[in-house]
Scaffold this motif. Structure first.
Motif, PDB file in Angstrom:
ATOM      1  N   VAL A 146      10.057   2.134   5.032  1.00 24.46           N
ATOM      2  CA  VAL A 146       9.118   1.283   4.303  1.00 24.46           C
ATOM      3  C   VAL A 146       8.903   0.029   5.138  1.00 24.46           C
ATOM      4  O   VAL A 146       9.866  -0.660   5.495  1.00 24.46           O
ATOM      5  CB  VAL A 146       9.643   0.892   2.905  1.00 24.46           C
ATOM      6  N   ALA A 147       7.646  -0.257   5.460  1.00 27.22           N
ATOM      7  CA  ALA A 147       7.293  -1.463   6.210  1.00 27.22           C
ATOM      8  C   ALA A 147       6.313  -2.266   5.368  1.00 27.22           C
ATOM      9  O   ALA A 147       5.195  -1.813   5.112  1.00 27.22           O
ATOM     10  CB  ALA A 147       6.682  -1.098   7.561  1.00 27.22           C
ATOM     11  N   GLN A 148       6.746  -3.436   4.929  1.00 27.45           N
ATOM     12  CA  GLN A 148       5.954  -4.281   4.033  1.00 27.45           C
ATOM     13  C   GLN A 148       5.298  -5.408   4.816  1.00 27.45           C
ATOM     14  O   GLN A 148       5.955  -6.077   5.605  1.00 27.45           O
ATOM     15  CB  GLN A 148       6.862  -4.846   2.939  1.00 27.45           C
ATOM     16  N   CYS A 149       4.012  -5.619   4.586  1.00 31.86           N
ATOM     17  CA  CYS A 149       3.192  -6.590   5.334  1.00 31.86           C
ATOM     18  C   CYS A 149       3.640  -6.633   6.799  1.00 31.86           C
ATOM     19  O   CYS A 149       3.955  -7.701   7.318  1.00 31.86           O
ATOM     20  CB  CYS A 149       3.190  -7.970   4.695  1.00 31.86           C
ATOM     21  N   CYS A 309       3.058  -0.951   3.297  1.00 27.46           N
ATOM     22  CA  CYS A 309       2.505  -1.783   2.230  1.00 27.46           C
ATOM     23  C   CYS A 309       1.801  -2.962   2.889  1.00 27.46           C
ATOM     24  O   CYS A 309       2.471  -3.885   3.388  1.00 27.46           O
ATOM     25  CB  CYS A 309       3.606  -2.264   1.296  1.00 27.46           C
ATOM     26  N   VAL A 310       0.479  -2.937   2.928  1.00 26.59           N
ATOM     27  CA  VAL A 310      -0.268  -3.951   3.659  1.00 26.59           C
ATOM     28  C   VAL A 310      -1.024  -4.868   2.704  1.00 26.59           C
ATOM     29  O   VAL A 310      -1.417  -4.464   1.605  1.00 26.59           O
ATOM     30  CB  VAL A 310      -1.255  -3.312   4.660  1.00 26.59           C
ATOM     31  N   ALA A 321      -5.366  -4.011  11.781  1.00 25.05           N
ATOM     32  CA  ALA A 321      -4.644  -3.488  12.933  1.00 25.05           C
ATOM     33  C   ALA A 321      -3.604  -2.462  12.496  1.00 25.05           C
ATOM     34  O   ALA A 321      -3.436  -1.411  13.137  1.00 25.05           O
ATOM     35  CB  ALA A 321      -3.974  -4.631  13.701  1.00 25.05           C
ATOM     36  N   THR A 322      -2.899  -2.745  11.399  1.00 18.69           N
ATOM     37  CA  THR A 322      -1.894  -1.804  10.906  1.00 18.69           C
ATOM     38  C   THR A 322      -2.532  -0.496  10.467  1.00 18.69           C
ATOM     39  O   THR A 322      -2.043   0.594  10.792  1.00 18.69           O
ATOM     40  CB  THR A 322      -1.120  -2.435   9.736  1.00 18.69           C
ATOM     41  N   LYS A 323      -3.648  -0.586   9.755  1.00 19.01           N
ATOM     42  CA  LYS A 323      -4.343   0.628   9.323  1.00 19.01           C
ATOM     43  C   LYS A 323      -4.848   1.428  10.515  1.00 19.01           C
ATOM     44  O   LYS A 323      -4.857   2.664  10.480  1.00 19.01           O
ATOM     45  CB  LYS A 323      -5.494   0.261   8.396  1.00 19.01           C
ATOM     46  N   ARG A 324      -5.270   0.735  11.549  1.00 16.79           N
ATOM     47  CA  ARG A 324      -5.745   1.432  12.752  1.00 16.79           C
ATOM     48  C   ARG A 324      -4.613   2.226  13.406  1.00 16.79           C
ATOM     49  O   ARG A 324      -4.796   3.369  13.824  1.00 16.79           O
ATOM     50  CB  ARG A 324      -6.319   0.428  13.739  1.00 16.79           C
ATOM     51  N   HIS A 325      -3.426   1.637  13.476  1.00 18.57           N
ATOM     52  CA  HIS A 325      -2.288   2.356  14.058  1.00 18.57           C
ATOM     53  C   HIS A 325      -1.894   3.566  13.209  1.00 18.57           C
ATOM     54  O   HIS A 325      -1.373   4.555  13.741  1.00 18.57           O
ATOM     55  CB  HIS A 325      -1.084   1.412  14.185  1.00 18.57           C
ATOM     56  N   GLN A 333       1.819   6.909   4.877  1.00 17.52           N
ATOM     57  CA  GLN A 333       1.072   6.568   3.661  1.00 17.52           C
ATOM     58  C   GLN A 333       0.815   5.069   3.662  1.00 17.52           C
ATOM     59  O   GLN A 333       1.740   4.272   3.837  1.00 17.52           O
ATOM     60  CB  GLN A 333       1.885   6.967   2.424  1.00 17.52           C
ATOM     61  N   VAL A 334      -0.431   4.671   3.464  1.00 18.44           N
ATOM     62  CA  VAL A 334      -0.799   3.255   3.439  1.00 18.44           C
ATOM     63  C   VAL A 334      -1.153   2.856   2.014  1.00 18.44           C
ATOM     64  O   VAL A 334      -2.005   3.475   1.385  1.00 18.44           O
ATOM     65  CB  VAL A 334      -1.979   2.959   4.390  1.00 18.44           C
ATOM     66  N   GLN A 335      -0.490   1.818   1.534  1.00 20.30           N
ATOM     67  CA  GLN A 335      -0.785   1.264   0.216  1.00 20.30           C
ATOM     68  C   GLN A 335      -1.236  -0.177   0.421  1.00 20.30           C
ATOM     69  O   GLN A 335      -0.492  -0.999   0.949  1.00 20.30           O
ATOM     70  CB  GLN A 335       0.442   1.312  -0.677  1.00 20.30           C
ATOM     71  N   ALA A 336      -2.464  -0.485   0.021  1.00 20.20           N
ATOM     72  CA  ALA A 336      -3.034  -1.812   0.258  1.00 20.20           C
ATOM     73  C   ALA A 336      -3.062  -2.626  -1.033  1.00 20.20           C
ATOM     74  O   ALA A 336      -3.247  -2.083  -2.134  1.00 20.20           O
ATOM     75  CB  ALA A 336      -4.435  -1.686   0.832  1.00 20.20           C
ATOM     76  N   TYR A 337      -2.906  -3.949  -0.868  1.00 24.55           N
ATOM     77  CA  TYR A 337      -2.915  -4.877  -1.997  1.00 24.55           C
ATOM     78  C   TYR A 337      -3.864  -6.026  -1.661  1.00 24.55           C
ATOM     79  O   TYR A 337      -3.841  -6.551  -0.540  1.00 24.55           O
ATOM     80  CB  TYR A 337      -1.509  -5.420  -2.264  1.00 24.55           C
ATOM     81  N   PRO A 338      -4.699  -6.453  -2.621  1.00 24.51           N
ATOM     82  CA  PRO A 338      -5.693  -7.510  -2.338  1.00 24.51           C
ATOM     83  C   PRO A 338      -5.069  -8.905  -2.403  1.00 24.51           C
ATOM     84  O   PRO A 338      -5.347  -9.700  -3.308  1.00 24.51           O
ATOM     85  CB  PRO A 338      -6.720  -7.301  -3.453  1.00 24.51           C
ATOM     86  N   CYS A 339      -4.209  -9.198  -1.427  1.00 20.82           N
ATOM     87  CA  CYS A 339      -3.482 -10.465  -1.469  1.00 20.82           C
ATOM     88  C   CYS A 339      -3.200 -10.967  -0.059  1.00 20.82           C
ATOM     89  O   CYS A 339      -3.485 -10.279   0.929  1.00 20.82           O
ATOM     90  CB  CYS A 339      -2.173 -10.308  -2.246  1.00 20.82           C
ATOM     91  N   ASP A 340      -2.624 -12.168   0.042  1.00 19.94           N
ATOM     92  CA  ASP A 340      -2.236 -12.757   1.315  1.00 19.94           C
ATOM     93  C   ASP A 340      -0.829 -12.305   1.703  1.00 19.94           C
ATOM     94  O   ASP A 340      -0.140 -11.648   0.926  1.00 19.94           O
ATOM     95  CB  ASP A 340      -2.288 -14.286   1.235  1.00 19.94           C
ATOM     96  N   HIS A 341      -0.417 -12.733   2.896  1.00 15.36           N
ATOM     97  CA  HIS A 341       0.844 -12.269   3.488  1.00 15.36           C
ATOM     98  C   HIS A 341       2.044 -12.509   2.577  1.00 15.36           C
ATOM     99  O   HIS A 341       2.877 -11.614   2.394  1.00 15.36           O
ATOM    100  CB  HIS A 341       1.048 -12.987   4.828  1.00 15.36           C
ATOM    101  N   PHE A 342       2.167 -13.701   2.004  1.00 16.23           N
ATOM    102  CA  PHE A 342       3.352 -14.041   1.230  1.00 16.23           C
ATOM    103  C   PHE A 342       3.257 -13.664  -0.239  1.00 16.23           C
ATOM    104  O   PHE A 342       4.266 -13.712  -0.956  1.00 16.23           O
ATOM    105  CB  PHE A 342       3.643 -15.543   1.357  1.00 16.23           C
TER     106      PHE A 342
END
Length: 373
Positions: A146-149, A309-310, A321-325, A333-342
């Motif tokens: 699991v890699a978050q932001c 988790c981006v 960039a993460t989605k491109r990789h 599996q990519v899970q996106a959230y409509p928020c800033d880094h923190f």
């Protein structure tokens, strides 16, 4: 390797947290080991590491408690040169050494009798999110990642940082060159802020950097006297700090010595009860390494199930960039959230992300158990 005898029992679940340590190089990494004592037999393990200059007290316990409540063991560690871990000089971030800390953590948990060595997952956030991708590409025994932001692409992060404050990037780079040369001759590190405003030579200077990073610290965390005095003259900067941070009285006597090294003007922080120390400062030499580090490329070199988790509005670790990789990789599996880094560490987005992570890891641990049965 050391495991202390005292246990800290969480009130909301039958989970114990112990202080442990494990060797990495010539130093020791400090860690928390979460276990559920009412469970028998080997169980899954999640190893957790934080981001750029961060320490375990900055919200990693919130994730670890949720994972431990699911019946898994969890190891949360500080990198060398930071937090409660060993290593001198302090506030150094060496990419190779931090990844070596991950390998050392893996070696440690594989010796624990309560751990199912076939069901070990890596969980990394921000800069640690890039580390886990690189480590997974070199250790096929990992069950899940699991890699978050996650920081996945140095050039993309550099472009984003330049847009935030081009002049401060020049200052950051010059300091990085001077610090690097000085390190060859044993000079003390030049410390620059991990998080700051656009005009500061900070590694992270996105609009939410100061507010977001400071919100990860526990309420009642106290800022060093030197920085407190500075902030009284910079009310606009003070206003960006989270309410979790308290200033220290200017006339309160001599500043106590801290494990975070000398009192950086960028901020040395002490926990509400003095239980931890951290600094908003990193050695400037890192500025020469970040732009060329691209751990996102490692995604194509392994097939371990991976959840990314981006944060779509992330200026520190750009989501594009993460989605491109990750594009076209069946194991990712990519899970996106409509928020800033923190934002993903607290509130609504924390709840959403940790639920997604629990669901993902549960499936991967179950699949691994069936495959090895």
């Amino acid at each position: 390797m050391e495991i202390s005898g005292s246990a800290h029992r969480r009130e909301d679940a039958a989970v114990q947290r112990r202080e442990v340590s494990f060797p990495s190089g010539r130093d020791e990494c400090a860690a928390w080991l979460y276990t559920a004592p009412d469970l028998n037999g080997p169980r899954p393990m999640v190893i957790m590491g934080h981001g750029l200059g961060a320490v375990r007290e900055m919200r990693l316990d919130a994730y670890a408690e949720r994972f431990a409540a699911a019946g898994w063991s969890v190891l949360v560690f500080d990198y060398r040169h930071l937090g409660a871990s060993g290593g001198a000089p302090r506030q150094i971030l060496d990419i190779g050494r931090q990844r070596a800390d991950w390998y050392a953590a893996l070696a440690f948990v594989r010796t624990l009798p309560e751990v199912d060595v076939n069901r070990i997952a890596l969980w990394g956030s921000s800069f640690g999110g890039g580390h886990v991708l690189q480590v997974a590409s070199e250790d096929p025994r990992i069950a899940a990642v699991v890699a978050q932001c996650p920081f996945t692409d140095g050039p993309a992060s550099l472009r984003s940082r330049i847009r935030t404050g081009p002049l401060s990037v020049v200052a950051l780079t010059v300091a990085g060159i001077v610090d690097t040369v000085g390190s060859w001759f044993g000079a003390k590190p030049i410390l620059l802020p991990m998080a700051g405003t656009s005009w500061m030579p900070a590694f992270v200077a996105s609009p939410d950097a100061l507010a977001g990073a400071s919100a990860l610290l526990p309420a009642g965390t106290r800022l060093s006297r030197r920085t407190s005095a500075l902030l009284t003259r910079l009310p606009s900067v003070r206003a960006q700090l989270s309410k979790n941070i308290e200033l220290t009285e200017i006339d309160g006597g001599e500043e106590p010595v801290t494990g975070a090294g000398r009192d950086s003007i960028w901020g040395v922080l002490r926990g509400p009860k003095g239980e931890f120390e951290a600094a908003n400062a990193l050695a400037a030499r890192l500025a020469l390494r970040l732009p060329v580090d691209r751990p996102g490329r490692a995604l194509a070199r392994f097939n371990i199930p991976t959840l990314l988790c981006v944060c779509d509005n992330d200026a520190a670790a750009p989501a594009k960039a993460t989605k491109r990789h990750a594009r076209g990789l069946a194991h990712v599996q990519v899970q996106a959230y409509p928020c800033d880094h923190f934002d993903i560490y607290v509130g609504e987005y924390f709840d959403r992300a940790v639920c997604d992570q629990l669901s993902f890891l549960t499936k991967q641990f179950d699949d691994t158990a069936h495959a090895t049965a």
